[in-house]
Design an enzyme around this catalytic site. Sequence first.
Site, PDB file in Angstrom:
ATOM      1  N   LYS A  83      -2.259  -1.655  -3.693  1.00 50.89           N
ATOM      2  CA  LYS A  83      -3.093  -0.451  -3.698  1.00 50.89           C
ATOM      3  C   LYS A  83      -2.195   0.769  -3.820  1.00 50.89           C
ATOM      4  O   LYS A  83      -1.205   0.862  -3.090  1.00 50.89           O
ATOM      5  CB  LYS A  83      -3.900  -0.395  -2.390  1.00 50.89           C
ATOM      6  CG  LYS A  83      -4.816   0.805  -2.238  1.00 50.89           C
ATOM      7  CD  LYS A  83      -5.511   0.799  -0.881  1.00 50.89           C
ATOM      8  CE  LYS A  83      -6.434   1.994  -0.745  1.00 50.89           C
ATOM      9  NZ  LYS A  83      -7.048   2.084   0.596  1.00 50.89           N
TER      10      LYS A  83
ATOM     11  N   LYS B  31       0.852  -1.189   0.000  1.00 45.44           N
ATOM     12  CA  LYS B  31       0.000   0.000   0.000  1.00 45.44           C
ATOM     13  C   LYS B  31       0.885   1.234   0.000  1.00 45.44           C
ATOM     14  O   LYS B  31       1.648   1.469   0.935  1.00 45.44           O
ATOM     15  CB  LYS B  31      -0.920   0.005   1.218  1.00 45.44           C
ATOM     16  CG  LYS B  31      -1.858   1.210   1.276  1.00 45.44           C
ATOM     17  CD  LYS B  31      -2.751   1.143   2.501  1.00 45.44           C
ATOM     18  CE  LYS B  31      -3.679   2.338   2.577  1.00 45.44           C
ATOM     19  NZ  LYS B  31      -4.535   2.303   3.795  1.00 45.44           N
TER      20      LYS B  31
END
Length: 333
Positions: free
Chosen positions: A257, A203
């Site tokens: 992400k 992330k």
Amino acid sequence: MEYENLMPIRPRRLRYNPAVRKLVTEYRVTPERLILPLFVCEGSGVKVEIPSMPEVYQMSLDILAEEVRELESLGVGGVILFGIPAKKDEIGSDAMSADGIIARAVRTVKKAAPGLLCITDVCFCEYTSHGHCGCLKKLPSGIVDVDNDATLEMLQKQTLIQAEAGVDMVAPSGMMDGMIGAMRDALDANGFTNLPIMSYAVKYASAFYGPFRDAADSAPQFGDRRSYQMDFAAVAESALREVELDVAEGADLIMVKPALAYLDIVRMVHENYPELPLATYNVSGEYSMVKAAALNGWVDEDRIVDESLIAMTRAGAGIILTYWAKKVAQRMK
């Protein structure tokens, strides 16, 4: 008579007829591979559109029940819930309460649509008054930062609250070191050995999250999250290191992400861990940019969405979290 074949290879033969194109298509996006993020708030009859995310809403539990029934009928793969409590405090107490918004949201989903996969975001940014992903401490330098290890204990409590409410999968997003191991230990020690963990293992600290912070009311009140989320300019192989750590601690699924700006990372993770289910999150900023362009008549929204989701699939993502999940399922049905 002999004929000289001047053009023996004609790739257009497989493109000319729409039925042939469909027959030979290699990559497909289907509703059961899509996860819809939902933002749940207190109240009754509440369905408030998020200004920076057209057609995405904060909704109360009664509206949530109606929404998940429809999603189940459409064959959408599942939902991931983000709770927005009425009151926030320094440690995000609402997230660790059986009467908190996220626990009640899980129970609502499982009662209204028992066959629909229910995932919860495990983090504290939506619940804390300061907007960071855990509890804070003041370092000797005077800098205030997230206390990693104290937050792990909070994550264990939050995870168990969600497990006891009936969630089907948990997805920790705070990028705390050791979070997967701590959560796995808590789940296993309390009889939830079959509950899978989908880790936001890779992330990045991304500007593409801007509209989400509007949706979840989770913008940091000071500083930013770059001390725990990944540097987007870091060496790409650092993503593999993050995956390796989370897999060793017990992660069952892995997520990258954001999606579109990081398809090279999606491909790298897929190639190095082909045995692991891989998800990617088509985040709020990606959604809002397309929405804004479509509302101005600059792009064809449906075609942009289809092309983007196929790109994520082609890169190696078998699961896609996207705000378009419902709309795609409606079009396919």
